[in-house]
Design a protein around this motif. Structure first.
Motif, PDB file in Angstrom:
ATOM      1  N   ALA A   1       0.821  -1.210   0.000  1.00 61.20           N
ATOM      2  CA  ALA A   1       0.000   0.000   0.000  1.00 61.20           C
ATOM      3  C   ALA A   1       0.856   1.261   0.000  1.00 61.20           C
ATOM      4  O   ALA A   1       1.920   1.320   0.629  1.00 61.20           O
ATOM      5  CB  ALA A   1      -0.904   0.007   1.234  1.00 61.20           C
ATOM      6  N   THR A   2       0.353   2.282  -0.678  1.00 58.71           N
ATOM      7  CA  THR A   2       0.939   3.620  -0.600  1.00 58.71           C
ATOM      8  C   THR A   2       0.494   4.276   0.710  1.00 58.71           C
ATOM      9  O   THR A   2      -0.397   3.764   1.415  1.00 58.71           O
ATOM     10  CB  THR A   2       0.438   4.493  -1.755  1.00 58.71           C
ATOM     11  OG1 THR A   2      -0.989   4.634  -1.613  1.00 58.71           O
ATOM     12  CG2 THR A   2       0.761   3.865  -3.108  1.00 58.71           C
ATOM     13  N   ASP A   3       1.077   5.440   0.997  1.00 55.43           N
ATOM     14  CA  ASP A   3       0.645   6.163   2.198  1.00 55.43           C
ATOM     15  C   ASP A   3      -0.840   6.493   2.132  1.00 55.43           C
ATOM     16  O   ASP A   3      -1.558   6.373   3.133  1.00 55.43           O
ATOM     17  CB  ASP A   3       1.503   7.418   2.424  1.00 55.43           C
ATOM     18  CG  ASP A   3       1.463   8.389   1.264  1.00 55.43           C
ATOM     19  OD1 ASP A   3       1.332   7.941   0.114  1.00 55.43           O
ATOM     20  OD2 ASP A   3       1.561   9.606   1.503  1.00 55.43           O
ATOM     21  N   ALA A   4      -1.350   6.872   0.961  1.00 55.39           N
ATOM     22  CA  ALA A   4      -2.770   7.216   0.829  1.00 55.39           C
ATOM     23  C   ALA A   4      -3.648   5.992   1.096  1.00 55.39           C
ATOM     24  O   ALA A   4      -4.709   6.090   1.738  1.00 55.39           O
ATOM     25  CB  ALA A   4      -3.047   7.769  -0.570  1.00 55.39           C
ATOM     26  N   GLN A   5      -3.215   4.828   0.621  1.00 62.16           N
ATOM     27  CA  GLN A   5      -3.992   3.599   0.851  1.00 62.16           C
ATOM     28  C   GLN A   5      -3.942   3.185   2.325  1.00 62.16           C
ATOM     29  O   GLN A   5      -4.928   2.672   2.869  1.00 62.16           O
ATOM     30  CB  GLN A   5      -3.472   2.485  -0.056  1.00 62.16           C
ATOM     31  CG  GLN A   5      -3.804   2.732  -1.517  1.00 62.16           C
ATOM     32  CD  GLN A   5      -3.021   1.826  -2.461  1.00 62.16           C
ATOM     33  OE1 GLN A   5      -1.839   1.529  -2.237  1.00 62.16           O
ATOM     34  NE2 GLN A   5      -3.677   1.389  -3.528  1.00 62.16           N
TER      35      GLN A   5
END
Ligand SMILES: O=C(O)[C@H](O)COP(=O)(O)O
Length: 173
Positions: free
Chosen positions: A89-93
């Motif tokens: 996951a990315t930070d946004a996810q």
């Protein structure tokens, strides 16, 4: 708001993982050292930030990590919940996953992957964060590294720079 009202968000990277030939990335297991790292962090969490909810990436290395952590938490361990969107996951996810957590949860442990774990700590950490913890997190975020952030508001509203990074623990194995 008193310290008693604060929630805690614990962001952990999985333990060291192996690279068996012809095994897909999703199914790579922990090394023996990775298992020791995860157990060491579990013991630290038991004394410092025992979670009442655990969200984990579905990758084998993160699931094995939460198993070792849960073993050390003992009877206090909540059943880990797999969150598909946490795999790489990315930070946004990562933030989106946290935004879905019930407000009754006081200490949330999220187990995921680099670089998302570092990016989300850098995104959420407010200016009054502990500088030693910031330096430790930013200088590599080792396997099973674990960041603890204080959250004053709702999980649903958490977005950017509104949590205070207070601790960063690197496993001692
Ligand atoms: O956290 C990570 O670095 C990713 O999950 C990749 O895992 P690896 O470092 O074991 O390749």
């Amino acid at each position: 708001m008193t310290r008693h009202d604060l929630k805690h968000l614990v962001i952990m990277r999985h333990g060291e993982a192996d690279f068996p030939r012809e095994v897909p990335d999703h199914d790579r297991p922990l090394t023996p050292r990775g298992a020791r790292e995860a157990a060491d962090v579990g013991r630290w969490l038991a004394g410092n930030a025992a979670p009442d909810m655990i969200l984990t990436s579905p990758a084998l290395r993160t699931r094995q990590t939460v198993t070792w952590v849960g073993h050390e938490l003992g009877e206090k361990a909540p059943t880990p919940q797999l969150w598909e969107g946490l795999y790489n996951a990315t930070d946004a996810q990562l933030v989106a996953a946290v935004n879905h957590v019930p407000e009754t949860v006081r200490t949330l442990l999220v187990v995921a992957h680099m670089p998302g774990v570092l990016d989300v700590v850098l995104r959420l950490a407010s200016r009054d964060s502990e500088q030693d913890a910031m330096m430790d997190a930013a200088s590599g975020f080792p396997t099973a590294g674990t960041a603890v952030l204080e959250v004053a508001g709702d999980w649903a509203l958490l977005d950017g720079a509104d949590a205070r990074l207070t601790r960063f623990y690197a496993p001692r194995v």
